[in-house]
Write a protein that holds these residues in place. Structure first.
Motif, PDB file in Angstrom:
ATOM      1  N   GLY A 186       0.794  -1.217   0.000  1.00  0.00           N
ATOM      2  CA  GLY A 186       0.000   0.000   0.000  1.00  0.00           C
ATOM      3  C   GLY A 186       0.829   1.269   0.000  1.00  0.00           C
ATOM      4  N   LYS A 229      -3.571   0.330  -7.026  1.00  0.00           N
ATOM      5  CA  LYS A 229      -5.025   0.503  -7.023  1.00  0.00           C
ATOM      6  C   LYS A 229      -5.717  -0.786  -7.457  1.00  0.00           C
ATOM      7  CE  LYS A 229      -8.742   3.170  -9.234  1.00  0.00           C
ATOM      8  NZ  LYS A 229      -9.049   4.260 -10.200  1.00  0.00           N
ATOM      9  N   GLU A 279      -5.482  -3.579  -4.772  1.00  0.00           N
ATOM     10  CA  GLU A 279      -6.457  -3.392  -3.695  1.00  0.00           C
ATOM     11  C   GLU A 279      -7.868  -3.678  -4.168  1.00  0.00           C
ATOM     12  OE1 GLU A 279      -7.834   0.015  -0.439  1.00  0.00           O
ATOM     13  OE2 GLU A 279      -6.479   0.535  -2.092  1.00  0.00           O
ATOM     14  N   GLN A 298      -8.086  -7.478  -4.850  1.00  0.00           N
ATOM     15  CA  GLN A 298      -7.464  -8.344  -3.850  1.00  0.00           C
ATOM     16  C   GLN A 298      -6.562  -9.376  -4.516  1.00  0.00           C
ATOM     17  OE1 GLN A 298      -7.980  -8.027  -0.144  1.00  0.00           O
ATOM     18  NE2 GLN A 298      -8.225  -6.083  -1.237  1.00  0.00           N
TER      19      GLN A 298
END
Length: 285
Positions: free
Chosen positions: A76, A88, A91, A94
């Motif tokens: 992150g 991006k 996240e 996943q």
């Protein structure tokens, strides 16, 4: 760099490097285009670091830096550039880190290992250099793949990698790499010295043609075993997979069309065949 600018850079990289990816992107749902660009930009950049660095030492250093940036993206804390966009996507979907690590590991191996003794060794390389891409794609498509579908994905990706190896025997040899395993060559009576002699004379001896034919026949089974995956995924992904499976089979046919003479000439899939594959993908089921 802002996320928007990072995504623009990923899109530029994706759409300026690989013709088949450009076509495949047309078949992607709008919501998935940018995430695919972001992942592809990472793969392309890492591949270029491996192949276009001045020497293996420089390549390994650059790949280590890429690994550091990848680690930060998964934590992150992305570095600037494409890793901002990749973070991006990581996240949002996943994504698992292992496939990305495997790709970098394979690129490092290319700097240190230029010949393979057995097919098992080569397939282990494909497990890290090709199969991770298919697994990342399944994740982006939000497919909860079972073991059978993961294996089918691996079969397709490995088949594509192998087909490229058999197509590019002379080109790979020119940069010091031989992917056709030594045990497979020896089984058909092809020694290291004979391979070098063929390269020097720019001709393919009958023994080498027989070895390449055997590999093409084997590779065909990878596509046969993997193709059922096309019916187990969303329609848009099935069309993309059929495009790539068709391209892999067309590469094998191009090798057969030159009578497996891969030293003298690089087999090519004709434009007409490429267009036919694209049209079938666009209007297919």
């Amino acid at each position: 760099m802002s996320v928007k600018k990072a995504e623009q850079e990923c899109r530029r990289i994706a759409l300026s490097h690989y013709e088949n990816f450009l076509v495949a992107s047309v078949l992607l749902p709008r919501r998935l285009k940018q995430p695919f660009y972001n992942v592809y930009a990472f793969c392309r950049t890492a591949d270029d670091l491996a192949d276009e660095s001045a020497n293996p030492t420089s390549a390994l250093r650059a790949l280590d830096q890429c690994q550091t940036s990848l680690d930060a993206a998964f934590a992150g804390r992305p570095a600037a550039g494409i890793f901002t966009a990749l973070a991006k996507t990581i996240e949002q979907f996943q994504l698992e880190k292992q496939p990305f690590n495997d790709l970098l590991d394979a690129f490092r191996q290319d700097q240190q290992k230029t010949r393979y003794e057995t097919m098992g060794e080569l397939l282990d390389y494909c497990r890290r250099s090709a199969n991770p891409v298919g697994r990342i794609v399944l994740r982006l498509a939000a497919i909860d793949a079972d073991t059978a579908d993961l294996e089918r994905s691996d079969q397709i990706c490995t088949g594509l990698q192998l087909a490229n190896f058999w197509q590019d025997v002379a080109r790979d040899h020119a940069i010091g790499r031989v992917y056709l395993p030594q045990s497979e060559l020896l089984a058909w009576g092809v020694s290291k010295e004979m391979l070098s002699e063929m390269i020097q004379r720019q001709t393919t001896y009958p023994q080498m043609k027989a070895a390449i034919q055997a590999q093409c026949d084997r590779t065909q089974t990878y596509f046969d075993c993997g193709e059922p995956l096309c019916d187990h995924v969303p329609k848009w992904l099935g069309r993309n997979l059929r495009l790539f499976v068709g391209g892999g089979r067309a590469t094998l046919e191009a090798i057969r069309a030159v009578d497996f003479d891969v030293i003298r000439v690089r087999p090519r899939v004709s434009k007409a065949t490429q267009v036919g594959l694209i049209l079938r993908s666009l209007i297919g089921p």
